[in-house]
Write an enzyme that holds these catalytic residues in place. Sequence first.
Site, PDB file in Angstrom:
ATOM      1  N   ASP A  71       0.570  -1.184   0.020  1.00  0.00           N
ATOM      2  CA  ASP A  71       0.057   0.073   0.040  1.00  0.00           C
ATOM      3  C   ASP A  71       0.805   1.242   0.040  1.00  0.00           C
ATOM      4  O   ASP A  71       0.366   2.413   0.392  1.00  0.00           O
ATOM      5  CB  ASP A  71      -0.766   0.038   1.165  1.00  0.00           C
ATOM      6  CG  ASP A  71      -0.210   0.002   2.722  1.00  0.00           C
ATOM      7  OD1 ASP A  71       1.118  -0.274   2.420  1.00  0.00           O
ATOM      8  OD2 ASP A  71      -0.644   0.144   3.579  1.00  0.00           O
ATOM      9  N   GLU A  72       1.887   1.160  -0.420  1.00  0.00           N
ATOM     10  CA  GLU A  72       3.050   2.322  -0.261  1.00  0.00           C
ATOM     11  C   GLU A  72       4.140   2.248  -1.544  1.00  0.00           C
ATOM     12  O   GLU A  72       4.726   1.327  -1.667  1.00  0.00           O
ATOM     13  CB  GLU A  72       3.678   2.335   1.160  1.00  0.00           C
ATOM     14  CG  GLU A  72       4.453   3.369   1.454  1.00  0.00           C
ATOM     15  CD  GLU A  72       4.964   3.402   2.867  1.00  0.00           C
ATOM     16  OE1 GLU A  72       5.723   4.161   3.194  1.00  0.00           O
ATOM     17  OE2 GLU A  72       4.924   2.051   3.596  1.00  0.00           O
TER      18      GLU A  72
END
Length: 362
Positions: free
Chosen positions: A109-110
Amino acid sequence: MRVIFHIDFDYFFAQCEEIRNQTLKTKPVCVCIFSDRGGDSGAIATANYIARKYGVKSGMPIKFAKARLREIPESAFLPADFPYYSEISQKAMEIMKSYADVFEYVGRDEAYLDVTKRSEGSFAIATHLAQQLKNQIRAELKMTCTVGISTNKLVSKIASGFRKPDGLTVVEPEKTESFLAQLNVGDIPGIGKVTGEKFAELNIKTISDLARLDVFTLNKMFGKKIASYMYNAARGIDDDPVAERAPAVQYSRIITLKQDSKDLAFLSDALDEICADLHETILKHRKMFKSVGIQFVQSDLSNKTKSRMLKNPTSSLDELKKTAVILLQEALADQDQNVRRLGVRISELSDITGQRSIENFF
């Protein structure tokens, strides 16, 4: 002058579940890592913002989260579906890559993007690019993300946490000092609870408070390496470049056992399942391994590890199981406590370039 994005998806696992079931968007959603012990044994992996309003957060035991949400019967407690989340993540990463000069994957998610060339070094153009990226992710994946923009990775990461969810924060070079000054010292990545408590004792609450400390004082408190990081971070200084992420250097799996035990037969059965799972992963990625390690968490929550280097790289499941069991036997020889969690790690990875022998694949 560099222009760097840090992109962070908002409550990623729970958002993935909301894509799959749109009715969840108006309810508290908790994605859970259930242990093998049944019932509510386990912890919260991610909670959406509705659940967070009731004090639910990542790492919280499931039973505590249910207690916080007991008055909301429609609350959803869902088992984590990592293959599905990885599939959504891959689609998101492909979108992000299309906007980057250099792309650095950090996690599902990053990510960091260097957009210096694409933005022509202009923060106005970079802001427009970031909004386009957010719009494309929303249109194609029905998801929101938050973007921080600055001249380096550190300030961009801090900026992405400044306005959540679905935020966009731009910190131009001349505004870096004033932006950081207003924030809590705990907003600096790497400053955790213990360090925060140390600063609180000295009445250091904001980043501007931290910036008033000289490097010699910080050296005495934390040692040279950490002191240097904090001194620079308080001033928004970070020269770490955005770089393509290196291939995985190891794969590992760890599970919570159905009961605490030091019985070799019981633990060996668990090892077989872990090894089979790891074996699927290395075949999928066409990898061989040369190092095998085991890890277990004892009943008192202390950790123990053992590892062994093989003579030759292999992708043999039998070799993996045999080595893991030998390491387990050696570790149990001087073991006086039961094992609570058990894991296997393989490293010293190399690519499978050809089928050396039939047993390498079975």
